[in-house]
Scaffold this active site. Structure first.
Site, PDB file in Angstrom:
ATOM      1  N   TRP A  18      16.349  -6.663 -25.156  1.00 59.37           N
ATOM      2  CA  TRP A  18      16.277  -6.886 -26.595  1.00 59.37           C
ATOM      3  C   TRP A  18      17.701  -7.039 -27.144  1.00 59.37           C
ATOM      4  CZ3 TRP A  18      18.175  -3.862 -30.714  1.00 59.37           C
ATOM      5  CH2 TRP A  18      17.806  -4.343 -31.989  1.00 59.37           C
ATOM      6  N   ASP A  20       8.873 -12.475 -44.659  1.00 56.65           N
ATOM      7  CA  ASP A  20       8.698 -11.833 -43.351  1.00 56.65           C
ATOM      8  C   ASP A  20       7.730 -10.665 -43.455  1.00 56.65           C
ATOM      9  OD1 ASP A  20       9.703 -10.438 -40.681  1.00 56.65           O
ATOM     10  OD2 ASP A  20      10.672 -12.399 -40.717  1.00 56.65           O
ATOM     11  N   ASP A  21       7.823  -9.749 -42.548  1.00 58.76           N
ATOM     12  CA  ASP A  21       6.928  -8.596 -42.407  1.00 58.76           C
ATOM     13  C   ASP A  21       6.839  -7.784 -43.706  1.00 58.76           C
ATOM     14  OD1 ASP A  21       5.418  -6.614 -41.334  1.00 58.76           O
ATOM     15  OD2 ASP A  21       6.872  -6.018 -39.797  1.00 58.76           O
ATOM     16  N   ASP A  30       4.969 -13.507 -34.720  1.00 53.34           N
ATOM     17  CA  ASP A  30       5.749 -12.484 -34.014  1.00 53.34           C
ATOM     18  C   ASP A  30       4.886 -11.763 -32.984  1.00 53.34           C
ATOM     19  OD1 ASP A  30       7.905 -10.841 -33.428  1.00 53.34           O
ATOM     20  OD2 ASP A  30       8.369 -10.434 -35.535  1.00 53.34           O
ATOM     21  N   ASP A  33      16.961 -10.973 -32.178  1.00 52.44           N
ATOM     22  CA  ASP A  33      17.178 -10.154 -33.368  1.00 52.44           C
ATOM     23  C   ASP A  33      18.659  -9.863 -33.554  1.00 52.44           C
ATOM     24  OD1 ASP A  33      14.630  -9.996 -34.278  1.00 52.44           O
ATOM     25  OD2 ASP A  33      14.170  -8.059 -33.371  1.00 52.44           O
TER      26      ASP A  33
END
Ligand code: GLA
Length: 739
Positions: free
Chosen positions: A200, A367-368, A479, A549
């Site tokens: 990640w 987004d989220d 996502d 990210d």
């Protein structure tokens, strides 16, 4: 391009003007591989390349006095239990426990074009003249099972696409325990192997290692292609570099578990394999059942890693990506994630969006955090209904307001997930992929929905499509923020649990297929905790992917440089975010953040209201500049010039296909005292054309022929870099052909 069968020699020659592959029907009826590599002339027989040798400790696969042994023969789809002791390409277990199979050549067919692989994603051609395909049919008489080896040679690229199909016609219920998409046997082992390794926030770093005797492999058993490894392996001659030398590369058009491995035998032959990971894979081949492996593509380059990348980029852009955004510049977006995370009101969003519109952005992405009880990551996933407390006018109202500002509206979803605190979980706890007698391991407080079951996909499809239908949505960011752990489906028979991982991915493809069919105008961007599912399988549905990210410019240099080995800039989601950077705490210049993100599907991920006036003015200029240059940045031929892994500098250039314009980025990591002189040698320009070379930072202009620029190089202005702040300073050079 052609696929020729020589009946007397029982050989196939698949070739175009760049690459050749020669296959033979061997004495035992199996398919052998006589040659793979640079295009060679066609001759009536390549039989001299079939090397039967009587060797010590070698079992012979034919009655005496033959020397025929699979132990060292190069094969196309090798089996266990004959006389080959290397890793097989497939494994089938019979009802009696035997794993010996003997597929023999029956027939073949050659056709123009390329057959569809639906419901699997795959490369395709729009005109039959763009490719030729070969299907070789083999049959195991004892079990009455058919095996079809499929090959497609593209006309204009050094690319051979492959997949395999098993069809059970006999009465016996077989269990397919392994089925690789690709096996390639090569006659020597004088290679290094290249792959993309990561985690990640540091995805797709380049690894190059010498080949050793035995096995070397990369894989994912995480249920997705993963941030740790990418489904790509290349073999390069040790001397091969960015522009010269032989490279053979393979990529898998698949988004789930995979295994890529290279085996070097005692005879110093190399066996390259790529396909679904055999761990946890068991497919029932009862009478009437079949199995089709995902597609693998093989790329050959005699122009080093650069040539390999150009073939991959052209392949994905021209023969994999579909829909309205195929070869079409991507909108400049602003995403609110790093600006607000889940904590926002409609007023906050409108304030951010309106500033984005003022700056010239073309798309605003919410987004989220907009749905269910999603105030933090403990709740809401699975409930795809707008949270009216945050957004009282719904997604419809918000999207209309954003459109009224002159921008398109985009929305984030994470359809494969559910939180325990959600209506969906309360109603359908069995939708979670887990063994009910065991602990279900949460990750980011969420569980995986069992997409191997159609009713689960149907439920999510109904919810998500209703939201999209109701509002003005032009872009979806899909996502996927955790890996699969307890892989057990409560809607599947005991005997089919080994199919669940693959059926899960088929469920993901099914939902993508339904949504992209119903909403063909929407641009989809895939995402998985950043770039943990960046693979060609998803590019078939979503032409771009959020790359990482990690939006820190210095980290992004390496991530994007590595990603470019296989994937074109048009597919690499890249945004400018605020500093200090949220992931690493580093502060880099605004212009460098943009200069890195320009070489991708560009956007911003911050609240522009927080920028001082001079920085906001700079953002406006960046957007004006990018609108002029994005087609070159996203769809030009991309050349890596200076490798950032291990060094203090990085450079790359993207050259328009017609060579009339080009844009080069040079980046320095740290400012060094009394730095050594450095020249950058651009590539890909027209040798005779004269270019105006403009340094965008200083405004300095040179007029030079392409040959001078490429061979004499361009000195990097170190003083200018010091003026620009030294650490993480960067330069953009644009090249425009002049008469
Ligand atoms: C992942 C993505 C981010 C953002 C968050 C939202 O981490 O990579 O870009 O969308 O999820 O939860």
């Amino acid at each position: 391009m052609s696929i020729v069968f020589h009946p007397e020699a029982q050989e196939f020659h698949l070739f175009n003007d760049q690459v050749s592959c020669v296959l033979e029907v061997m004495a035992n009826g199996h398919i052998g591989n006589l040659y793979y590599g640079k295009r060679i002339a066609d001759v009536p027989s390549f039989a001299y390349l079939h090397e039967d040798r009587d060797r010590p400790l070698t079992a012979i696969n034919a009655p005496w006095p033959s020397a025929f042994s699979l132990n060292y023969l190069r094969q196309d789809y090798p089996a266990f239990g004959t006389t080959d002791y290397r890793y097989p390409a497939y494994k089938i277990r019979r009802e009696n426990g035997s794993e010996i199979m003997d597929f023999k050549y029956v027939s073949h067919s050659i056709s123009a074009g390329k057959p569809s692989m639906a419901p699997l994603p795959a490369t395709y051609v729009e005109h039959d003249s763009a490719a030729d395909s070969l299907a070789i049919e083999l049959f195991d008489a004892v079990t009455a099972t058919r095996l079809i080896l499929h090959y497609t040679m593209f006309a204009d690229l050094p690319v051979l696409a492959r997949h395999t199909e098993f069809i059970q016609e006999g009465e016996e219920s077989l269990c397919l325990e392994q089925a690789m998409s690709l096996n390639l046997d090569l006659p020597d082992a004088d290679y290094e192997w290249v792959h993309l390794y990561g985690a990640w926030a540091r995805e797709r770093h380049i690894r190059v290692s010498p080949l050793a005797e035995g096995l070397q492999s990369i894989y994912s058993m995480r249920g997705t292609s993963s941030a740790e490894h990418n489904p790509f392996i290349a073999l390069k001659r040790p001397a091969a570099d960015e522009t010269s030398g032989e490279v053979i590369a393979a990529s898998l058009v698949y988004s789930g578990n995979f295994l890529g491995q290279v085996e070097v035998s005692t005879d110093r032959e190399t066996r390259l394999q790529l396909g679904i990971h055999p761990n946890n894979f068991r497919w029932n081949l009862a009478k009437g059942n079949s199995f089709v492996t995902p597609e693998a593509v093989l790329v050959y380059s005699d122009q080093g890693l650069g040539g390999m990348s150009h073939a991959f980029h052209d392949l994905w852009n021209n023969y994999l990506v579909r829909g309205e955004y195929k070869n079409t510049p991507r909108p400049i977006l602003l995403n609110n994630w790093e600006a607000t995370f889940m904590n926002f009101t409609e007023a906050d969003i409108l304030r951010i969006a309106s500033k984005a519109a003022e700056a010239g952005a073309e798309l605003f992405v919410l987004d989220d955090g907009w749905f269910g009880k999603r105030d933090d990551d403990f709740a809401g996933l699975g409930d795809w209904k707008v949270n009216l407390k945050k957004l009282p006018n719904g997604i419809k109202g918000l999207s209309e307001k954003v459109e009224a500002m002159g921008m398109k509206f985009g929305l984030w979803i994470e359809p494969e997930m559910v939180n325990e605190d959600s209506d969906l979980f309360r109603e359908h706890p069995d939708y979670v992929l887990t063994d009910p007698e065991r602990f279900a391991s949460p990750s980011r407080h969420q569980y995986i929905l069992d997409f191997s079951r159609k009713e689960v996909v149907d439920n999510i499809h109904a919810q998500v499509s209703a939201v999209i239908r109701d509002a003005k949505i032009s872009y979806i960011k899909w996502d996927m923020n955790r890996y699969l752990s307890e892989v057990y489906s409560r809607g599947t028979d005991a005997g089919q649990q080994g199919e669940v991982l693959h059926r899960y991915i088929l469920g993901v493809y099914d939902l993508y297929d339904r949504l992209t069919t119903e909403f063909p105008d929407i641009l989809f961007e895939s995402c998985s905790s950043g770039g943990a599912r960046f693979d060609p399988g998803l590019l078939y549905y979503a032409p771009q992917a959020w790359c990482s990210d990690d939006t820190d410019a210095a980290e992004r240099m390496r991530i994007q440089y590595g990603t470019s080995l296989v994937y074109p800039n048009s597919s690499i989601g890249a945004h400018v975010s605020a500093v200090p950077n949220d992931q690493v705490g580093r502060t880099t210049p605004l212009q460098t953040r943009a200069n890195v993100a320009f070489f991708g599907a560009f956007g911003y991920e911050l609240d522009l209201n927080h920028l001082p006036a001079d920085e906001f003015a700079a953002v406006k200029e960046q957007i004006v500049f990018y609108k002029e240059w994005r087609e070159v940045c996203q769809f030009g031929t991309f050349h890596r010039l200076i490798n950032p892994f291990g060094g203090n500098d990085m450079a790359w250039i993207s050259v328009a296909k017609d060579q009339k314009r080009a844009i080069l980025g040079y980046y320095q990591i740290l400012g060094l005292p009394n730095p050594r002189l450095l020249r950058v040698y651009p590539r890909g320009l027209c040798q005779d054309a004269v270019y105006e070379v403009r340094n965008q930072a200083s405004g300095a202009v040179l007029r030079l022929p392409g040959s001078v620029i490429e061979h004499a190089g361009l000195p990097i202005d170190r003083d200018l870099l010091r003026e620009l702040g030294g650490d993480f300073a960067s330069l953009l050079l644009t090249f425009t052909e002049v008469d």
